[in-house]
Design an enzyme around this catalytic site. Structure first.
Site, short mmCIF file in Angstrom:
data_model
loop_
_atom_site.label_atom_id
_atom_site.label_comp_id
_atom_site.label_asym_id
_atom_site.label_seq_id
_atom_site.Cartn_x
_atom_site.Cartn_y
_atom_site.Cartn_z
N LEU A 103 0.83 -1.21 0.00
CA LEU A 103 0.00 0.00 0.00
C LEU A 103 0.86 1.26 0.00
CD1 LEU A 103 -2.62 -1.03 2.70
CD2 LEU A 103 -3.05 -0.77 0.27
N GLY A 104 2.00 1.17 0.61
CA GLY A 104 2.84 2.36 0.71
C GLY A 104 4.19 2.01 1.27
N GLN A 105 5.06 2.97 1.23
CA GLN A 105 6.42 2.74 1.71
C GLN A 105 6.88 3.95 2.50
OE1 GLN A 105 8.89 0.19 1.16
NE2 GLN A 105 10.07 1.45 2.58
N GLY A 137 9.93 5.38 5.56
CA GLY A 137 11.30 5.20 6.01
C GLY A 137 11.44 4.05 7.00
N PHE A 138 10.35 3.67 7.65
CA PHE A 138 10.45 2.62 8.65
C PHE A 138 9.92 1.28 8.16
CE2 PHE A 138 10.80 6.52 10.84
CZ PHE A 138 11.80 6.28 11.76
N GLY A 139 9.67 1.25 6.88
CA GLY A 139 9.23 -0.02 6.32
C GLY A 139 7.93 0.11 5.56
N VAL A 197 4.06 -0.85 3.99
CA VAL A 197 2.75 -1.24 4.51
C VAL A 197 2.06 -2.09 3.46
CG1 VAL A 197 0.55 -0.41 5.38
CG2 VAL A 197 2.62 0.92 5.78
N LYS A 247 1.87 -3.25 8.83
CA LYS A 247 3.06 -2.40 8.76
C LYS A 247 4.25 -3.22 9.19
CE LYS A 247 2.78 1.98 9.93
NZ LYS A 247 2.70 3.20 10.75
N ASP A 273 1.84 14.14 15.14
CA ASP A 273 2.01 14.15 13.69
C ASP A 273 0.65 14.12 13.01
OD1 ASP A 273 3.33 14.34 11.33
OD2 ASP A 273 3.98 12.25 11.25
#
Ligand SMILES: *[C@@H]1O[C@H](CO)[C@@H](O)[C@H](O)[C@H]1NC(C)=O
Ligand SMILES: *[C@@H]1O[C@H](CO)[C@@H](O)[C@H](O)[C@H]1NC(C)=O
Ligand SMILES: *[C@@H]1O[C@H](CO)[C@@H](O)[C@H](O)[C@H]1NC(C)=O
Ligand SMILES: *[C@@H]1O[C@H](CO)[C@@H](O)[C@H](O)[C@H]1NC(C)=O
Ligand SMILES: *[C@@H]1O[C@H](CO)[C@@H](O)[C@H](O)[C@H]1NC(C)=O
Ligand SMILES: *[C@@H]1O[C@H](CO)[C@@H](O)[C@H](O)[C@H]1NC(C)=O
Length: 837
Positions: free
Chosen positions: A527-529, A531-533, A535, A549, A646
């Site tokens: 689904l997405g990327q 910096g922490f890995g 999804v 995640k 955030d």
């Protein structure tokens, strides 16, 4: 370049050749024996030499003094610097005239330059007058027979060079100063724009200032503390132990001199670029650099403007003092710092003076003024000096004397000097890595982090550090009224607390289950990327959709801690928060499993030219209300206080009915938090949503979330991004633009034009109003989420919002793609920046 230097060097030597070879050496100049070209005057020990010279590539000729045998030649004094002779004039001479003055005449016997001091005692007979050069470089005209008194000496008329034994300074009685004046350029000895002068006020601790045109300060040493200048931290270790400053307050004189230990061959000069260099010679043949000043950009006078301070080891080098914000944000963010900073909160004593009629008003906030300390600093310019101090407790007396005068903006108690205080704008402050002194800057107490609202933040920070986790930070814990347990205060008791709070809701998934669900983390399920890995989307065997995640394996976090944190998060349950369903840990793999949100995130609609039409006003209003409820829960109603830190459009996920769910509260930062929160202070958040106090000072509280919420609300109404708004209007930030519309009663113009007229103007105006209240610069002015919830659900109106002047400019920060969004949104990357103070 190198070659050029070498060539110049030889040319330079060459221009001295006439005087060096075949030059007749004289030991004195007398009325009957003037000095002509082809002759030089030497000192008895043959250390110094005086004669005619012409700098490289110059058509002019001068009379000067240089070290005889040390290369490259350094001309330490020039007689006729502003009245040159023509190079071709070979008949010029330096002579002693009938009245005892020294006179330089050209080939036609016209006076080019002369000394003004004449022989007073026996003006009728000058045959006993002679000019000699001493071994310390002083060129002296004196009556050798009479009392041997000197009539004139070059040390009293310095050029750009200070020699050991030379004394520079100021005599306030006669208004006479002796100071260095730089050459115009390397090859032009005429007076340049830079001068180095000792401060003229004899009642203040002295400092040396380099001026431009004798009016604009360029550099200063900071005050003399009887062994060194405060602004020269290196002075401690090595050089300048030979520096001496003689102050005679009664006589009104102040002079300084230097003598390097074991080094008689030395000079200090003010270059044509305005820099001071101290050179010495070990062997009597060549020069080496002993010390120099102005080595970096922080050394330039007022580099960071008033109320800014400079630290060369940090980036950017300029910062506003605590409690101050840049005066011109745009310029500041571009690295043009000289406009400096302005105070955020008026001093309490000023408020008192301005509002004499209501003297008790401040008392209600528990307010007064306090001081903020800058350590290892070069103190600001324009210091004053308090002489009468209580010898028993100088420090507190200095502080109290400053506190008692509202014009006193700062103080410092300096060894060997005493109490320095400032009444003018604080300028030219540097923070050193060593040396320097501590200065205390006056601030309204509520800027200090000691007042009521800020106590909360301090507390938050302290506890936040203990719970080395996530970006979820626990503040003052607030139990529901019906709960009787005590408030957990440390990490361990917090764990206990969590255990008692039904950990069963958190599912621990089997790694193989997740592998199957995500088809071995297949790329098509991604689904997405962040910096922490990445999804991934997944489907469990029962058909339930999940989002997974996958944290980077380098998280460095222990499995126990990870699980405990999951317990903690899983206990946060609210319909406007994304639900974490469980986690999965296997060896290096750490996975978080969430409910899947079919409509992805709000930004995929809001900022899409066509899809944003889906969001009619009813949906938008519902989203605003939902997010407000979610935040209210985090701030006030959950068993621990949670600051999201955030909040942004891309972190609002939408379920199938377009209900908003706040996501990603800190999960992306599990990794980072574990490694860094204790040691470094990091500001983590997203550009455009960070409140001023958080972005500038790293302080966060629920009010920083409120700020982000305000930005969010205004974005939802307008479909415009705070950060890219400058594309529409370079002059005005989005928030200020919104405020202006509101202020001109044109709040409805903010509404996304795609909505046409299909909205409730009262709801829109209410939301604009709330948004503007939330984005006010001063955290104290912003409402709490409880206030907001009340305003949203009633007809209650808030106060008039203040103009938000703070805007983070894009160029000031370096975004890094550190945030993992549970979906494909990638418009806003969370950023991390090191916070330096
Ligand atoms: C001294 O004599 C020189 C030349 O004779 C003259 O130019 C100068 O003005 C005199 N100085 C004074 C102070 O009289
Ligand atoms: C001598 O005095 C005149 C006028 O007072 C001044 O212009 C000149 O610079 C002085 N010369 C020197 C060498 O001091
Ligand atoms: C000047 O002094 C010298 C030496 O002291 C002496 O020989 C000479 O006669 C004196 N001249 C006058 C005019 O006094
Ligand atoms: C200093 O003075 C010179 C000549 O008057 C002028 O050209 C120059 O611009 C001045 N420099 C500054 C920084 O004011
Ligand atoms: C100065 O001379 C010494 C000895 O002659 C030499 O070692 C050194 O490199 C020279 N330094 C410079 C700066 O030329
Ligand atoms: C405060 O200090 C300033 C500057 O020294 C002085 O002018 C003023 O009188 C002082 N005010 C009080 C109330 O002492």
């Amino acid at each position: 370049m190198q070659l050029g230097t070498v060539t110049l060097f030889f040319l330079f030597i060459f221009s001295f050749l006439p005087s060096q070879y075949g030059a007749e050496l004289l030991y004195n100049i007398t009325p009957s024996h003037p000095l002509s070209e082809g002759q030089t005057l030497v000192s008895p020990g043959l250390i110094f030499e005086l004669g005619f010279f012409s700098p490289t590539s110059s058509g002019n000729k001068y009379v000067g003094i240089w070290y005889k045998d040390i290369f490259p030649r350094k001309v330490v004094w020039v007689a006729n610097r502003d009245k040159p002779l023509a190079l071709i004039d070979t008949l010029a001479s330096l002579r002693i005239s009938s009245n005892g003055s020294l006179e330089l005449v050209d080939g036609k016997q016209n006076s080019v330059w002369s000394t003004n001091d004449t022989l007073q005692v026996s003006s009728s007979n000058t045959s006993s007058v002679a000019a000699i050069l001493s071994d310390d470089g002083n060129f002296v005209v004196k009556d050798v027979i009479g009392v041997g008194q000197s009539i004139w000496q070059s040390f009293h008329h310095p050029g750009d060079t200070m020699l050991p034994n030379m004394v520079l300074g100021y005599d306030s009685k006669y208004g006479k100063g002796r100071f260095l004046t730089a050459w115009k350029s390397e090859s032009d000895p005429s007076s340049g724009i830079y001068t180095a002068e000792l401060g003229r006020r004899t009642d203040m601790p002295a400092q040396v200032i380099i001026w431009i045109n004798r009016s604009i300060p360029f550099w200063r040493t900071g005050p003399w503390d009887k062994s060194k200048f405060i602004g020269l931290p290196d002075m401690d270790d090595r050089y300048l132990s030979g520096f001496k400053l003689d102050e005679n307050m009664e006589q009104g004189t102040k002079y300084y001199s230097y003598n390097l230990p074991d080094k008689t061959l030395a000079y200090l000069d003010l270059s044509s670029q305005g820099k001071i260099k101290l050179m010495s010679s070990e062997n009597g043949r060549n020069w080496s650099l002993y010390a120099e000043t102005q080595r970096n950009r922080c050394d330039i006078y007022g580099a960071c403007g008033p109320y800014g301070f400079c630290s060369i080891s940090e980036s950017p080098i300029c910062k506003c003092m605590k409690g101050f914000v840049p005066k011109l944000h745009q310029e500041w963010s571009k690295g043009e710092w000289t406009s400096g900073c302005v105070r955020k909160t008026e001093l309490f004593c000023e408020r008192q003076t301005n509002k004499k009629s209501v003297p008790l008003q401040g008392k209600q906030d528990g307010n007064d003024d306090g001081f903020w300390k800058i350590i290892r600093a070069k103190v600001p310019d324009y210091y004053q000096y308090i002489t009468s101090l209580d010898p028993e407790d100088k420090f507190n007396d200095c502080k109290i004397q400053c506190l008692n005068n509202c014009s006193c903006l700062a103080y410092a108690l300096v060894n060997n000097i005493g109490c320095l205080v400032w009444y003018k704008d604080l300028i030219d402050i540097q923070k050193f890595s060593k040396g320097g002194v501590d200065i205390y800057i006056r601030l309204a107490r509520r800027e200090l982090g000691e007042g009521k609202p800020i106590k909360l933040i301090v507390c938050l920070t302290a506890i936040g550090l203990m719970i080395i986790m996530v970006a979820i930070v626990f503040g003052l814990h607030r139990l529901r009224a019906d709960q009787k347990e005590s408030i957990p205060t440390s990490r361990d008791t917090l764990r206990e607390f969590i255990r008692k709070h039904d950990p069963s809701k958190l599912l621990i998934y089997d790694f193989d289950t997740i592998l199957t669900a995500t088809d071995n983390f297949s790329i098509t399920n991604k689904l997405g990327q962040g910096g922490f890995g990445p999804v991934y989307k997944g489907m469990l065997q029962d058909g339930k959709e999940i989002a997974v995640k996958r944290l980077s394996s380098s998280s460095g976090q222990g499995i126990e801690e990870f699980k405990n944190e999951m317990l903690l998060i899983s206990n946060l349950q609210h319909k406007n928060l994304v639900r974490i369903m469980g986690c999965c840990v296997k060896e290096d793999e750490k996975l978080l499993i969430y409910e899947f949100m079919p409509n992805k995130s709000l930004d995929t609609f809001l900022f899409d030219t066509r899809k944003r039409a889906v969001l009619d006003w009813a949906i938008r209003f519902n989203i605003i209300q939902g997010v407000a409820r979610g935040l209210l829960y985090l701030h006030h109603d959950s068993y621990v206080k949670v600051i999201h830190r955030d909040l942004k459009v891309s972190n609002i996920l939408l379920d199938e009915k377009m209900n908003p769910k706040i996501s990603d509260f800190g999960l992306a930062r599990i990794v980072e938090g574990t490694q860094n929160l204790e040691n470094t202070q990091k500001v983590v958040g997203t550009r455009g949503y960070m409140s001023p106090e958080y972005a500038m000072g790293g302080m966060f509280s629920e009010k920083s979330d409120v700020y982000s919420f305000g930005v969010l609300v205004l974005e939802i109404i307008s479909s415009k991004k705070n950060t890219s708004f400058s594309l529409y209007d370079q002059q005005l930030g989005f928030l200020a633009y919104a405020w202006n519309l509101w202020n001109e009663d044109k709040g409805l113009e903010l509404v996304d034009e795609i909505l046409g007229d299909s909205y409730s103007s009262s709801e829109v105006l209410k939301c604009v109003h709330i948004g503007l209240l939330c984005v006010q610069d001063n955290a104290v002015d912003r409402p709490t989420m409880a206030d907001i919830a009340l305003m949203l659900s009633s007809e209650k109106h808030g106060p008039q919002p203040k103009l938000p002047v703070f805007t983070i400019q894009n160029s000031a920060y370096h975004p890094q793609p550190h945030s993992v969004n549970t979906n494909s949104s990638k418009n806003e990357a969370s950023i991390t920046m090191i916070e330096g103070r």
